[in-house]
Write a protein that holds these residues in place. Structure first.
Motif, PDB file in Angstrom:
ATOM      1  N   ALA A 108       0.818  -1.214   0.000  1.00  0.00           N
ATOM      2  CA  ALA A 108       0.000   0.000   0.000  1.00  0.00           C
ATOM      3  C   ALA A 108       0.852   1.266   0.000  1.00  0.00           C
ATOM      4  N   THR A 109       2.090   1.126   0.447  1.00  0.00           N
ATOM      5  CA  THR A 109       2.891   2.362   0.620  1.00  0.00           C
ATOM      6  C   THR A 109       4.147   2.416  -0.240  1.00  0.00           C
ATOM      7  N   THR A 110       4.740   1.283  -0.500  1.00  0.00           N
ATOM      8  CA  THR A 110       6.088   1.289  -1.074  1.00  0.00           C
ATOM      9  C   THR A 110       6.187   0.561  -2.419  1.00  0.00           C
ATOM     10  N   ILE A 111       5.316  -0.411  -2.609  1.00  0.00           N
ATOM     11  CA  ILE A 111       5.371  -1.197  -3.848  1.00  0.00           C
ATOM     12  C   ILE A 111       4.081  -0.985  -4.634  1.00  0.00           C
ATOM     13  N   GLY A 112       4.196  -0.444  -5.811  1.00  0.00           N
ATOM     14  CA  GLY A 112       3.021  -0.285  -6.681  1.00  0.00           C
ATOM     15  C   GLY A 112       3.004  -1.418  -7.695  1.00  0.00           C
ATOM     16  N   TYR A 113       1.823  -1.997  -7.878  1.00  0.00           N
ATOM     17  CA  TYR A 113       1.752  -3.177  -8.756  1.00  0.00           C
ATOM     18  C   TYR A 113       0.648  -2.947  -9.797  1.00  0.00           C
ATOM     19  N   ILE A 114       1.048  -3.011 -11.057  1.00  0.00           N
ATOM     20  CA  ILE A 114       0.053  -2.914 -12.142  1.00  0.00           C
ATOM     21  C   ILE A 114      -0.174  -4.337 -12.652  1.00  0.00           C
ATOM     22  N   PHE A 115      -1.334  -4.866 -12.349  1.00  0.00           N
ATOM     23  CA  PHE A 115      -1.630  -6.254 -12.728  1.00  0.00           C
ATOM     24  C   PHE A 115      -1.917  -6.338 -14.223  1.00  0.00           C
ATOM     25  N   GLN A 116      -1.643  -7.502 -14.777  1.00  0.00           N
ATOM     26  CA  GLN A 116      -1.877  -7.675 -16.211  1.00  0.00           C
ATOM     27  C   GLN A 116      -3.346  -7.434 -16.569  1.00  0.00           C
ATOM     28  N   MET A 117      -4.244  -7.972 -15.726  1.00  0.00           N
ATOM     29  CA  MET A 117      -5.682  -7.797 -15.992  1.00  0.00           C
ATOM     30  C   MET A 117      -6.233  -6.534 -15.306  1.00  0.00           C
ATOM     31  N   HIS A 118      -5.350  -5.713 -14.867  1.00  0.00           N
ATOM     32  CA  HIS A 118      -5.669  -4.422 -14.214  1.00  0.00           C
ATOM     33  C   HIS A 118      -6.265  -4.618 -12.827  1.00  0.00           C
ATOM     34  N   HIS A 119      -7.225  -5.532 -12.723  1.00  0.00           N
ATOM     35  CA  HIS A 119      -7.859  -5.829 -11.432  1.00  0.00           C
ATOM     36  C   HIS A 119      -8.301  -4.573 -10.682  1.00  0.00           C
ATOM     37  N   LEU A 120      -9.167  -3.840 -11.322  1.00  0.00           N
ATOM     38  CA  LEU A 120      -9.775  -2.697 -10.631  1.00  0.00           C
ATOM     39  C   LEU A 120     -11.003  -3.202  -9.881  1.00  0.00           C
ATOM     40  N   ALA A 121     -11.286  -2.582  -8.753  1.00  0.00           N
ATOM     41  CA  ALA A 121     -12.477  -2.979  -7.987  1.00  0.00           C
ATOM     42  C   ALA A 121     -13.718  -2.544  -8.760  1.00  0.00           C
ATOM     43  N   ALA A 134      -1.260   2.447  -9.088  1.00  0.00           N
ATOM     44  CA  ALA A 134       0.064   1.949  -8.689  1.00  0.00           C
ATOM     45  C   ALA A 134       0.992   3.091  -8.270  1.00  0.00           C
ATOM     46  N   LEU A 135       0.763   4.259  -8.835  1.00  0.00           N
ATOM     47  CA  LEU A 135       1.642   5.397  -8.525  1.00  0.00           C
ATOM     48  C   LEU A 135       1.107   6.254  -7.368  1.00  0.00           C
ATOM     49  N   ALA A 136      -0.075   5.947  -6.918  1.00  0.00           N
ATOM     50  CA  ALA A 136      -0.767   6.829  -5.958  1.00  0.00           C
ATOM     51  C   ALA A 136       0.049   7.078  -4.691  1.00  0.00           C
ATOM     52  N   ALA A 137       0.630   6.042  -4.158  1.00  0.00           N
ATOM     53  CA  ALA A 137       1.331   6.194  -2.870  1.00  0.00           C
ATOM     54  C   ALA A 137       2.782   6.614  -3.046  1.00  0.00           C
ATOM     55  N   GLN A 138       3.134   7.019  -4.279  1.00  0.00           N
ATOM     56  CA  GLN A 138       4.517   7.381  -4.603  1.00  0.00           C
ATOM     57  C   GLN A 138       5.473   6.271  -4.155  1.00  0.00           C
ATOM     58  N   PRO A 139       5.290   5.087  -4.732  1.00  0.00           N
ATOM     59  CA  PRO A 139       6.066   3.934  -4.267  1.00  0.00           C
ATOM     60  C   PRO A 139       7.532   4.003  -4.685  1.00  0.00           C
ATOM     61  N   ALA A 140       8.334   3.260  -3.963  1.00  0.00           N
ATOM     62  CA  ALA A 140       9.766   3.204  -4.279  1.00  0.00           C
ATOM     63  C   ALA A 140      10.049   2.086  -5.282  1.00  0.00           C
TER      64      ALA A 140
END
Lengths: 225, 445
Positions: free
Chosen positions: A84-97, A158-164
């Motif tokens: 939620a804070t450090t790792i942003g993950y863009i899933f292949q199927m996007h997986h939006l709620a 994925a970029l929202a939390a400004q991940p590292a």
């Protein structure tokens, strides 16, 4: 954030089937801020590796260090918090709620990471959606968006939390060339500005020219491309 | 609370399923709310309605509960009559502060004619309280065939001061067909008293007796026949609110003499008695208990018995309510459980972007509790509405003021129970949410 893999093995063992080791990485590392293209044919284990890096899938053996910290030595809720804070993950199927709007989807990691208050969260999510060209789609549900728009929401999330560390699994798979360029520009530029490490898994040969660092995943091992 | 938002969105995403579940929960809660409030309102209404009427009711032997119901709440038919000398003796008894005669037997348009004396209008719930029955206009009757109307009787009959009417025979309309010949004149109208006597017409005891003395035989109220055996056993000749032909003849002679005391000595239906003290009340009760002519009953005790009956009925309905609650919980469980697959995908997404196991478990629990609590709220509104409608109908038919009010003692239960049901119904789905395998759900291959 630098990433280090040591003696990493991952084996899938389904009942009635022969166990299959998909990852056998002795030693590999990515420097902080690096942008890496992870290539490999379908089924080569790219997604598995990204899932391990995201803290979602404990490897069968081996060590994964992110920013010097052994990822799987952490309790599960700490790994959740890292996503939620450090790792942003863009899933292949996007997986939006599907029950949430584009804006609310982007807000999600900020909520779970408890980084910002409600109004700041919303402001950040708006800003991100605007930056990915979805200014007029804040209230749209995923079902009301095109594939390309959904991907852009996933990128913004994925970029929202400004991940590292940003992980992207086949981000351009469903896009035309123009959209693909736009998304990769956004992703790479955002990570560059934030100093975030970017690892993109893709079998799209056109992406190779965009990355200085390309690795191939073959027979479970990582090979510099 | 983000979990609440997610839960709400999940529910809104399945409107039909959510609506059905809400309806089942609401109906279960409405049943409980209706039963509890109606029972409480009815008991309060009965207590309030019987509040002004002294400590003891003396009437014919028979059902003591029926004596109280027919005398104080004007419900059902009177048990029978007692000999007038009992009233006379009570009036002159030093242990008695106030004795008010009651004679019944007729009605006008469904409003019971109550023969009594001026002391009735001095009845009050306590010494400090104002009289329960106060004039709004006119005066109290001073002669036979003058009538004072209860507020509702005046309104429903459309009678005003100076108007005249002829009562019909029988305490309820339709029991007997004949109208009496005696014309009554309205001389007063009472203020509302929030008792069944609002729908009564007051006149002198002598008026009631005179009407029956002149009425054609058989004049005893039809329903009184049920009590013939009991009253015969008690050594009385006649039953019912009116005298029978033989007594009518006897009383006719008395009226011919114009002897009011003799007329009283004939028959009354009941006597309301306010003893001078607690000890005297018990002495009087014991005297009648050991005697054979009449019975004395404490209204509170009889109403307590009635309430026990009501409570037994309520207990059965509450049991039905529990069953309904179990059904509601099962429906809730089924609704949430059947949506598990689609929900697990969503929960895996949440986990994928950083939600903890605890968070996704909470989302499911909040969802079931949310349905249970919204259902409870709707059920309460529905329950109150139904209880109020039934209470209004009871009040309209019986004039017993049944008020549906706030019951702080049951409020926590009415909220806690749906909450617990919501938690219970959500436990298994929540556990499944807790155990959701993110990788399996997001990457099914």
């Amino acid at each position: 954030m630098d990433v280090v893999l040591q003696q990493l093995r991952h084996t899938y063992a389904a009942s009635g089937l022969e166990a299959r080791t998909v990852l056998m990485i002795d030693d590999w590392q990515a420097a902080s801020g690096a942008q890496i293209l992870l290539r490999g044919v379908s089924g080569s284990g790219k997604t598995t590796l990204l899932n391990i890096l995201a803290g979602l899938l404990p490897p069968t053996t081996g060590v994964v260090r992110c920013g010097g910290q052994s990822l799987y030595a952490l309790p599960e809720n700490e790994r959740d918090r890292l996503r939620a804070t450090t790792i942003g993950y863009i899933f292949q199927m996007h997986h939006l709620a599907p029950t949430l709007s584009a804006l609310e989807n982007v807000e999600m990691p900020l909520v779970f990471g408890r980084k910002l208050n409600a109004s700041a969260r919303t402001a950040r999510a708006r800003e991100l959606l605007d930056s990915v060209g979805l200014r007029d789609f804040h209230r749209h549900r995923p079902m009301q968006l095109s594939t390309g728009q959904r991907l852009r929401v996933a990128v913004a999330r994925a970029l929202a939390a400004q991940p590292a560390l940003v992980l992207a699994d086949e981000p351009t798979a469903a896009l035309d060339a123009e959209s693909s360029h736009a998304v990769m520009d956004l992703l790479q530029e955002s990570c560059r500005r934030a100093g975030a490490t970017l690892i993109v898994a893709s079998h799209d040969p056109a992406l190779a020219t965009r990355f200085d660092h390309v690795v191939d995943l073959r027979n479970g091992g990582l090979h510099e491309g | 609370m983000y979990e609440l938002k997610l839960a709400w969105r999940n529910l809104a995403n399945r409107p039909v399923q959510t609506l059905v579940t809400l309806t089942v929960v609401a109906l279960a809660v409405a049943l409980a709310v209706t039963v509890i409030h109606l029972n409480e309102g009815l008991q309060r209404g009965i207590i309030r309605a019987s509040d002004p009427f002294g400590v003891l009711v003396v009437g014919a032997k028979g059902s003591s509960q029926q004596l109280v119901l027919s005398t104080l709440l004007l419900q059902g038919l009177p048990v029978g009559n007692i000999d007038g000398h009992i009233y006379e003796e009570l009036r002159n008894d030093p242990r008695v502060a106030l004795a008010v005669p009651i004679a019944m037997g007729d009605n006008i348009g469904g409003a019971r004619i109550v023969g009594t004396d001026e002391h009735f209008f001095d009845l009050r719930s306590s010494q400090q309280a104002a009289p329960a029955f106060q004039l709004a206009e006119g005066r109290i009757f001073e002669a036979d065939f003058e009538a004072v109307l209860g507020s509702r009787a005046a309104a429903e009959l459309g009678l005003r001061i100076g108007d005249q009417f002829r009562p019909a025979h029988g305490v309820e309309p339709g029991l007997e067909g004949d109208d009496h010949a005696e014309v009554h004149t309205v001389v007063g109208i009472l203020r509302p008293s929030a008792t069944p006597f609002d729908n009564a017409v007051f006149t002198t005891v002598n008026s009631v007796i005179t009407m029956h003395a002149k009425a054609p035989a058989p004049v005893a109220a039809v329903a009184m026949d049920d009590h013939v055996e009991e009253t015969d056993h008690a050594g009385m000749e006649v039953v019912g609110a009116a005298v029978d032909a033989e007594t009518a003849h006897h009383d006719e002679e008395a009226h011919a003499d114009g002897d009011h005391a003799h007329a009283i000595a004939g028959q009354v239906t009941a006597v309301l008695v306010a003893p001078v003290g607690f000890i005297e009340a018990n002495q009087l009760w014991r005297d009648f208990y050991t005697g054979t002519e009449a019975q004395a009953v404490f209204p509170g005790r009889e109403l307590g018995g009635l309430f026990d009956l009501l409570n037994q009925g309520q207990e059965i309905l509450i049991l039905v309510g529990y069953l309904a609650a179990v059904m509601a919980a099962l429906t809730l469980f089924l609704a949430i459980y059947s949506a598990t697959e689609s929900r697990q995908h969503l929960l895996a997404i949440l986990r994928g972007v950083g939600a903890s196991r605890r968070t996704v478990m909470l989302v499911v629990l909040v969802e079931t509790v949310l349905v249970a609590m919204i259902g409870a709220l709707l059920g309460r509104l529905l329950g109150y509405a139904v209880a109020a409608a039934i209470a209004g109908e009871i009040s309209r038919r019986s004039a017993i003021p049944v008020a549906i009010g706030w019951l702080p003692q049951v409020e926590p239960v009415l909220w806690l129970l749906p909450f617990m049901l919501g938690v219970l119904a959500g436990l298994l789905p929540a556990w499944q949410a807790y155990r959701v395998n993110v990788v399996e759900k997001l990457f099914p291959s």
